[in-house]
Design a protein around this motif. Structure first.
Motif, mmCIF file in Angstrom:
data_model
loop_
_atom_site.group_PDB
_atom_site.id
_atom_site.type_symbol
_atom_site.label_atom_id
_atom_site.label_comp_id
_atom_site.label_asym_id
_atom_site.label_seq_id
_atom_site.Cartn_x
_atom_site.Cartn_y
_atom_site.Cartn_z
ATOM 1 N N ILE A 390 -17.880 -34.690 -26.169
ATOM 2 C CA ILE A 390 -16.895 -35.705 -25.839
ATOM 3 C C ILE A 390 -15.925 -35.138 -24.810
ATOM 4 O O ILE A 390 -15.767 -33.920 -24.691
ATOM 5 C CB ILE A 390 -16.129 -36.190 -27.088
ATOM 6 C CG1 ILE A 390 -15.404 -35.025 -27.774
ATOM 7 C CG2 ILE A 390 -17.061 -36.896 -28.050
ATOM 8 C CD1 ILE A 390 -14.498 -35.469 -28.912
ATOM 9 N N THR A 391 -15.286 -36.037 -24.063
ATOM 10 C CA THR A 391 -14.323 -35.646 -23.035
ATOM 11 C C THR A 391 -12.945 -36.165 -23.418
ATOM 12 O O THR A 391 -12.793 -37.341 -23.766
ATOM 13 C CB THR A 391 -14.737 -36.217 -21.667
ATOM 14 O OG1 THR A 391 -16.038 -35.720 -21.331
ATOM 15 C CG2 THR A 391 -13.754 -35.803 -20.586
ATOM 16 N N VAL A 392 -11.947 -35.276 -23.382
ATOM 17 C CA VAL A 392 -10.584 -35.631 -23.772
ATOM 18 C C VAL A 392 -9.612 -35.070 -22.739
ATOM 19 O O VAL A 392 -9.961 -34.208 -21.932
ATOM 20 C CB VAL A 392 -10.234 -35.077 -25.173
ATOM 21 C CG1 VAL A 392 -11.201 -35.606 -26.223
ATOM 22 C CG2 VAL A 392 -10.229 -33.547 -25.176
ATOM 23 N N PRO A 444 -15.395 -29.403 -36.401
ATOM 24 C CA PRO A 444 -14.104 -29.595 -35.735
ATOM 25 C C PRO A 444 -13.845 -28.531 -34.673
ATOM 26 O O PRO A 444 -14.219 -27.368 -34.828
ATOM 27 C CB PRO A 444 -13.113 -29.458 -36.891
ATOM 28 C CG PRO A 444 -13.783 -28.516 -37.846
ATOM 29 C CD PRO A 444 -15.268 -28.743 -37.707
ATOM 30 N N LEU A 445 -13.204 -28.943 -33.588
ATOM 31 C CA LEU A 445 -12.779 -28.014 -32.545
ATOM 32 C C LEU A 445 -11.338 -28.330 -32.168
ATOM 33 O O LEU A 445 -10.973 -29.498 -32.001
ATOM 34 C CB LEU A 445 -13.668 -28.131 -31.304
ATOM 35 C CG LEU A 445 -15.080 -27.541 -31.400
ATOM 36 C CD1 LEU A 445 -15.865 -27.846 -30.138
ATOM 37 C CD2 LEU A 445 -15.039 -26.043 -31.645
ATOM 38 N N LYS A 446 -10.527 -27.291 -32.020
ATOM 39 C CA LYS A 446 -9.130 -27.466 -31.638
ATOM 40 C C LYS A 446 -8.964 -27.295 -30.137
ATOM 41 O O LYS A 446 -9.481 -26.347 -29.548
ATOM 42 C CB LYS A 446 -8.242 -26.459 -32.371
ATOM 43 C CG LYS A 446 -7.994 -26.796 -33.829
ATOM 44 C CD LYS A 446 -6.976 -25.850 -34.442
ATOM 45 C CE LYS A 446 -6.683 -26.241 -35.892
ATOM 46 N NZ LYS A 446 -5.675 -25.339 -36.499
ATOM 47 N N VAL A 447 -8.225 -28.233 -29.536
ATOM 48 C CA VAL A 447 -7.902 -28.181 -28.114
ATOM 49 C C VAL A 447 -6.404 -27.964 -27.989
ATOM 50 O O VAL A 447 -5.607 -28.734 -28.535
ATOM 51 C CB VAL A 447 -8.323 -29.477 -27.401
ATOM 52 C CG1 VAL A 447 -7.842 -29.479 -25.957
ATOM 53 C CG2 VAL A 447 -9.837 -29.648 -27.468
ATOM 54 N N ARG A 448 -6.020 -26.917 -27.266
ATOM 55 C CA ARG A 448 -4.607 -26.584 -27.106
ATOM 56 C C ARG A 448 -4.093 -27.116 -25.770
ATOM 57 O O ARG A 448 -4.699 -26.875 -24.727
ATOM 58 C CB ARG A 448 -4.401 -25.073 -27.195
ATOM 59 C CG ARG A 448 -4.731 -24.507 -28.568
ATOM 60 C CD ARG A 448 -4.701 -22.987 -28.590
ATOM 61 N NE ARG A 448 -4.985 -22.474 -29.926
ATOM 62 C CZ ARG A 448 -6.200 -22.323 -30.421
ATOM 63 N NH1 ARG A 448 -7.248 -22.649 -29.688
ATOM 64 N NH2 ARG A 448 -6.381 -21.862 -31.642
ATOM 65 N N TYR A 453 -1.337 -25.448 -14.843
ATOM 66 C CA TYR A 453 -2.615 -25.805 -14.226
ATOM 67 C C TYR A 453 -3.720 -24.874 -14.723
ATOM 68 O O TYR A 453 -3.539 -23.665 -14.864
ATOM 69 C CB TYR A 453 -2.486 -25.707 -12.711
ATOM 70 C CG TYR A 453 -3.759 -25.989 -11.964
ATOM 71 C CD1 TYR A 453 -4.158 -27.298 -11.712
ATOM 72 C CD2 TYR A 453 -4.554 -24.949 -11.495
ATOM 73 C CE1 TYR A 453 -5.324 -27.564 -11.011
ATOM 74 C CE2 TYR A 453 -5.726 -25.196 -10.795
ATOM 75 C CZ TYR A 453 -6.105 -26.507 -10.560
ATOM 76 O OH TYR A 453 -7.259 -26.755 -9.867
ATOM 77 N N ASN A 454 -4.873 -25.457 -14.985
ATOM 78 C CA ASN A 454 -6.024 -24.711 -15.470
ATOM 79 C C ASN A 454 -7.275 -25.459 -15.030
ATOM 80 O O ASN A 454 -7.201 -26.611 -14.589
ATOM 81 C CB ASN A 454 -5.980 -24.599 -17.001
ATOM 82 C CG ASN A 454 -6.816 -23.450 -17.528
ATOM 83 O OD1 ASN A 454 -7.738 -22.980 -16.864
ATOM 84 N ND2 ASN A 454 -6.503 -22.995 -18.733
ATOM 85 N N TYR A 455 -8.412 -24.830 -15.142
ATOM 86 C CA TYR A 455 -9.657 -25.555 -14.952
ATOM 87 C C TYR A 455 -9.933 -26.393 -16.191
ATOM 88 O O TYR A 455 -9.372 -26.155 -17.266
ATOM 89 C CB TYR A 455 -10.825 -24.589 -14.719
ATOM 90 C CG TYR A 455 -10.725 -23.790 -13.447
ATOM 91 C CD1 TYR A 455 -10.194 -24.350 -12.290
ATOM 92 C CD2 TYR A 455 -11.168 -22.474 -13.397
ATOM 93 C CE1 TYR A 455 -10.107 -23.621 -11.116
ATOM 94 C CE2 TYR A 455 -11.089 -21.735 -12.226
ATOM 95 C CZ TYR A 455 -10.552 -22.310 -11.091
ATOM 96 O OH TYR A 455 -10.467 -21.587 -9.937
ATOM 97 N N LEU A 479 -15.061 -31.333 -23.956
ATOM 98 C CA LEU A 479 -14.605 -30.996 -22.610
ATOM 99 C C LEU A 479 -13.168 -31.474 -22.471
ATOM 100 O O LEU A 479 -12.899 -32.679 -22.512
ATOM 101 C CB LEU A 479 -15.486 -31.652 -21.550
ATOM 102 C CG LEU A 479 -15.019 -31.489 -20.096
ATOM 103 C CD1 LEU A 479 -14.994 -30.015 -19.698
ATOM 104 C CD2 LEU A 479 -15.902 -32.287 -19.145
ATOM 105 N N ALA A 480 -12.229 -30.528 -22.348
ATOM 106 C CA ALA A 480 -10.814 -30.854 -22.192
ATOM 107 C C ALA A 480 -10.467 -30.837 -20.710
ATOM 108 O O ALA A 480 -10.541 -29.795 -20.052
ATOM 109 C CB ALA A 480 -9.950 -29.854 -22.954
ATOM 110 N N LEU A 481 -10.108 -32.010 -20.193
ATOM 111 C CA LEU A 481 -9.798 -32.129 -18.772
ATOM 112 C C LEU A 481 -8.387 -31.626 -18.497
ATOM 113 O O LEU A 481 -7.436 -31.985 -19.205
ATOM 114 C CB LEU A 481 -9.921 -33.585 -18.330
ATOM 115 C CG LEU A 481 -11.291 -34.235 -18.500
ATOM 116 C CD1 LEU A 481 -11.224 -35.694 -18.055
ATOM 117 C CD2 LEU A 481 -12.349 -33.483 -17.707
#
Length: 622
Positions: A390-392, A444-448, A453-455, A479-481
């Motif tokens: 998934i993309t977030v 589950p996966l944690k997105v910080r 700026y980051n890739y 995928l964390a945009l």
């Protein structure tokens, strides 16, 4: 359509394996694939120098995998996992054969990849700066293209004869029985196999008890735990790495001795039955280029009764530091009437190996009760697991937990192992899950989030089949945009007017620090007027190292290839980096020369974005 054999080379090998899997276990609707029941039956696969990035082979479709001993492309010979990776996953009735072809390279199985036969440019994929004793052209072991193609055709035909025509007479060419096909001469071809009429006697793992040796990890960075330390010259197809090291669930038994006669005893967690077997088959690795490693083989039953089965002698394959030649040789010892009288073969507790050579090393991959024949294969009703992505949006602060989409279809229940690598530490968490169709698989996966700026960041989840399940799409996650603006980039002169022999210099500056290396290329462009700096005006060593070019023939810097710009990078957390061009002093009287460059900064998708333009001038020193 029920007499289908698929043949795939290189990535095509992995493609036909996936086609076979999809034919038996329907992929999710969101994936490309055939809808509804298929009208064909794939009887077997021939996989030639194949990749196996997923390491999730189709367990219930028979296969023959050709491993080219001088493969310069898929050099780890990961195709071995089409055999090893099926052990214990399903019923085990499908024959999976590995065919090691000494002296064959990757490309020559395909005439369009073979010099002198192809229309397009082609090369010998095995190359070495120094002569290789096994694989260099002209050595005794290296095969010519025509001989390699002949041998490949012979063993492909053997697979067709066995899997499609059902002719069991050709099975000994493929199943580790030690028979060879004279029509493949002069190629040296060796085989081993798993499946068919084999019953598991020993598959090393954490619960295996070893006396006199040790259970070793096939994939591990730690010398003390690894079967082959990472510093070992050459490699093993059995130990081909996957995505992570260490990797649980892949073990062997390592033996090392400096005098003969001390037995190594290997016991599975519980007694096994070999009652229906004719022989005990073992797959044993010895170091390349060794000969005559001798072992006595004995069994001990649950009552403590011991019987010697016989002795075996094992030779290593020809190998070098460029080849994957630590490969299992299949050896068999008979379960004779005398052995059957002494032991209760329904309750075998221990396999005992006693070295009879003065010193040596051995790795035991597995042991099986073996009897001849090729059983008909009926695919088990198994659950199929596919992991999605998934993309977030990354967000500005805190941590959000997302659930990775995992689809379980098919029938029954099984076990898979889930791997979750940490993007910051590199540590990999793993756990074994039981899966059933319709159940929710919680990954589950944690997105910080942050404001720097980051890739775009991939948080990965990977899955491998363990037992009673198959895996289609094995690699997914979140995928964390990046949702933070890129910093402003400037390129200011430090020394943009110099005398020849000095260096032109500029400073790339970011408006604020970021969490990634900010990479850019200074691309040379035609100057607006006057003489332009040429390849003879700059330091030749710098020109070679930084731009990969030779000074002659002399040409303006703007006429270099477009991909030959000057690379510059600001490290993560910093804000500046210098870029310099050392010029060369000569004895010629010349007018001022100049250069012009545009900075292209790479964005999160690795696309070059145009940035500032700079100029530099070099004055004559004479």
């Amino acid at each position: 359509p029920s007499r289908v054999l698929l043949v795939g080379h290189s990535r095509g090998g992995e493609g036909v394996d996936r086609a076979a899997l999809d034919s038996l276990y329907r992929p999710p609707a969101a994936q490309d694939g055939h809808r509804g029941p298929v009208r064909w039956k794939i009887r077997g696969n021939v996989l030639i120098g194949p990749t196996l990035f997923s390491q999730n082979p189709a367990p219930d479709v028979p296969s023959v995998t050709i491993l080219p001993g001088c493969d310069g492309d898929v050099s780890d010979l990961q195709g071995e996992l089409y055999a090893d990776g099926t052990r214990g996953v399903s019923r085990g009735t499908a024959l999976h054969s590995a065919v090691y072809m000494v002296g064959a390279n990757h490309n020559f199985f395909n005439s369009e990849w073979t010099p002198g036969q192809s229309t397009a440019p082609s090369v010998d994929d095995f190359s070495s700066d120094a002569p290789d004793p096994v694989c260099s052209k002209g050595t005794r072991t290296r095969l010519t293209a025509s001989r390699q193609q002949t041998a490949g055709a012979v063993y492909t035909a053997a697979a067709a004869r066995l899997f499609v025509a059902g002719d069991d007479r050709v099975r000994p060419l493929l199943d580790g029985s030690g028979r060879r096909a004279p029509s493949a001469d002069p190629a040296r071809v060796l085989t081993h196999a798993v499946g068919a009429h084999r019953t598991q006697a020993l598959l090393p793992g954490p619960s295996t008890k070893v006396e006199g040796g040790r259970v070793c990890a096939q994939v591990a960075p730690d010398d003390a735990k690894a079967c082959l330390p990472p510093s070992t010259s050459g490699g093993s197809p059995h130990f081909a790495a996957w995505e992570f090291a260490p990797e649980p669930g892949r073990d062997a038994v390592a033996m090392r001795w400096s005098r003969a006669g001390t037995p190594v005893r290997v016991s599975p967690a519980r007694p096994v039955s070999l009652a229906g077997a004719k022989d005990l088959a073992l797959r044993v690795i010895v170091p390349p280029n060794t000969t005559g490693t001798r072992l006595d083989v004995a069994l001990v039953d649950a009552a403590g009764r011991r019987a010697k089965l016989g002795g075996v002698s094992v030779d290593g394959l020809p190998g070098s530091d460029r080849t994957a030649s630590y490969w299992g040789r299949e050896v068999r010892v008979p379960l004779s009437p005398t052995v059957r009288e002494k032991l209760d073969l329904k309750r075998v507790k221990t396999v005992e190996l006693t070295p009879r050579t003065r010193s040596g090393k051995v790795w035991l991959m597995d042991a099986w009760g073996w009897r001849p024949g090729t059983p008909s294969v009926r695919a088990a009703q198994l659950p199929r697991v596919d992991v999605g992505r998934i993309t977030v949006q990354e967000g500005d602060s805190g941590a959000r937990t997302y659930r990775v989409p995992v689809t379980v279809s098919g029938k029954g229940s099984g076990k898979v192992r889930v791997f979750l690598p940490d993007t910051e530490t590199g540590e990999v968490a793993h756990r074994t899950l039981t899966v059933r169709p319709g159940d929710r698989v919680d990954v589950p996966l944690k997105v910080r989030g942050d404001t720097r700026y980051n890739y775009d960041t991939e948080y990965d989840a990977l899955i491998k089949a363990v037992r009673g399940a198959v895996v289609g799409s094995y690699h997914g996650g979140v995928l964390a945009l990046n949702d933070d603006p890129a910093p402003k980039v400037t390129l200011e002169p430090v020394a943009d007017r110099v005398t020849e022999g000095k260096a032109l210099k500029w400073r790339m500056t970011l408006s604020e620090p970021v969490d990634v290396d900010m990479m850019a290329t200074l691309s040379f462009q035609p100057v607006d007027g006057g003489p332009e700096l040429t390849t003879l005006d700059v330091d030749p060593e710098w020109l070679e190292n930084e731009l990969g070019s030779e000074p002659r023939p002399e040409r303006p810097l703007s006429e270099l290839e477009q991909d030959q710009g000057l690379f510059v990078s600001v490290p993560a957390g910093e804000t500046t980096a210098d870029v310099s061009i050392p010029t060369r002093k000569d004895e010629l009287g010349e007018p001022e020369e100049s250069l012009k460059g545009r900075l292209f900064v790479y964005d999160t998708g690795w696309r070059p974005q145009p940035g500032p333009v700079v100029t530099g001038t070099v004055r004559d020193a004479s």
